[in-house]
Design a protein around this motif. Structure first.
Motif, mmCIF file in Angstrom:
data_model
loop_
_atom_site.group_PDB
_atom_site.id
_atom_site.type_symbol
_atom_site.label_atom_id
_atom_site.label_comp_id
_atom_site.label_asym_id
_atom_site.label_seq_id
_atom_site.Cartn_x
_atom_site.Cartn_y
_atom_site.Cartn_z
ATOM 1 N N ALA B 31 0.840 -1.201 0.000
ATOM 2 C CA ALA B 31 0.000 0.000 0.000
ATOM 3 C C ALA B 31 0.874 1.249 0.000
ATOM 4 O O ALA B 31 1.881 1.320 0.714
ATOM 5 N N LEU B 32 0.467 2.223 -0.801
ATOM 6 C CA LEU B 32 1.198 3.482 -0.890
ATOM 7 C C LEU B 32 0.206 4.625 -0.919
ATOM 8 O O LEU B 32 -0.844 4.540 -1.575
ATOM 9 N N PHE B 49 -2.790 3.701 -3.323
ATOM 10 C CA PHE B 49 -2.528 2.596 -4.240
ATOM 11 C C PHE B 49 -2.439 1.289 -3.466
ATOM 12 O O PHE B 49 -1.808 1.213 -2.414
ATOM 13 N N GLN B 50 -3.067 0.262 -4.008
ATOM 14 C CA GLN B 50 -2.852 -1.101 -3.525
ATOM 15 C C GLN B 50 -2.240 -1.838 -4.714
ATOM 16 O O GLN B 50 -2.934 -2.104 -5.693
ATOM 17 N N GLU B 71 4.732 -0.387 -11.487
ATOM 18 C CA GLU B 71 5.244 -1.713 -11.167
ATOM 19 C C GLU B 71 4.960 -2.100 -9.718
ATOM 20 O O GLU B 71 5.537 -3.051 -9.205
ATOM 21 N N GLY B 72 4.103 -1.353 -9.081
ATOM 22 C CA GLY B 72 3.722 -1.691 -7.715
ATOM 23 C C GLY B 72 4.735 -1.319 -6.665
ATOM 24 O O GLY B 72 4.605 -1.744 -5.507
ATOM 25 N N SER B 73 5.717 -0.503 -7.049
ATOM 26 C CA SER B 73 6.705 -0.058 -6.059
ATOM 27 C C SER B 73 6.783 1.462 -6.079
ATOM 28 O O SER B 73 5.984 2.118 -5.416
ATOM 29 N N VAL B 74 7.694 2.007 -6.879
ATOM 30 C CA VAL B 74 7.858 3.460 -6.967
ATOM 31 C C VAL B 74 6.584 4.112 -7.496
ATOM 32 O O VAL B 74 5.898 3.569 -8.366
ATOM 33 N N ALA B 93 3.528 7.878 1.990
ATOM 34 C CA ALA B 93 3.594 6.886 3.056
ATOM 35 C C ALA B 93 3.382 5.509 2.461
ATOM 36 O O ALA B 93 2.713 5.358 1.432
ATOM 37 N N SER B 94 3.953 4.495 3.097
ATOM 38 C CA SER B 94 3.697 3.122 2.664
ATOM 39 C C SER B 94 3.308 2.281 3.866
ATOM 40 O O SER B 94 3.565 2.658 5.024
#
Lengths: 112, 112
Positions: B31-32, B49-50, B71-74, B93-94
């Motif tokens: 999660a971001l 984002f999930q 890509e689910g990271s940055v 935040a993550s």
């Protein structure tokens, strides 16, 4: 009216004092209650979280949640000058996605 | 381990320009979140984002704001046609749980 109300202060106390910080809220669906500490020009740092009502203690910090009154508190014992910062309460929105609703923050100064 | 990082730390841009703000979350956090913090206020939610998808973008103030996480990271927060009212600290935040969110240091955006 904001969903989360927090007195911005500033709050000034002598070193060694017990500090009480508080927030009130209006949304009864909130389940998770967090306290963050934010130093000037830094990101918020998670101090503690509490689920539902009750108390939680971590070292010099105690968090309390009273859901019946929609009132949460953070107590700091034996306050230190290094505790001088802005303290933000935050609550998770009712969607359980982690969308946090923050209070305005209370600025605390602990004088040596 | 490494915390959340954000670049740039400061960005000054002229009114009407386009800006991109970058967030590198804690490794493994699915999660971001993006928040915006104005002076003297608590952070305000923008988007969540999930994985790669935007699960909740209800906090984006208008269509000039857009965010991606391919890509689910940055993640990158993009602001088109910046206005002076966009000046604020943008926080990322993550999280693994949703309610335990770990913040980066923020990007201070100034629109002149």
């Amino acid at each position: 009216q904001k969903e989360v109300e927090q007195d911005p202060g500033p709050l000034s106390v002598p070193e060694g004092a017990i500090v009480s910080l508080n927030c009130t809220y209006s949304n009864s669906a909130f389940q998770y209650f967090m306290w963050y500490r934010q130093y000037s020009r830094k990101g918020p740092e998670l101090l503690m979280y509490t689920y539902s009502s009750g108390n939680k203690e971590d070292g010099r910090f105690t968090a309390q949640v009273d859901k019946s009154s929609k009132y949460i508190s953070l107590f700091i014992r034996d306050s230190q000058p290094s505790d001088s910062a802005t303290y933000l309460c935050a609550m998770e929105g009712s969607s359980n996605t982690g969308k946090l609703i923050f209070g305005q923050g209370t600025t605390l100064q602990v004088k040596p | 381990g490494a915390g959340v990082s954000q670049t740039p730390s400061n960005k000054v841009t002229e009114k009407g320009k386009y800006v991109e703000l970058r967030c590198d979350p804690i490794s493994g956090h699915t999660a971001l979140y993006w928040y915006r913090q104005s002076l003297g206020q608590g952070p305000e939610f923008l988007i969540y984002f999930q994985g790669t998808g935007a699960a909740d973008d209800s906090g984006l103030p208008n269509d000039r704001f857009f965010a991606v996480r391919p890509e689910g990271s940055v993640s990158t927060l993009k602001i088109q046609r910046t206005e002076r009212g966009d000046s604020a600290v943008y926080l990322c935040a993550s999280s693994l749980t949703g309610y335990e969110q770990y913040f980066g240091p923020g990007t201070r955006l100034t629109v002149t």
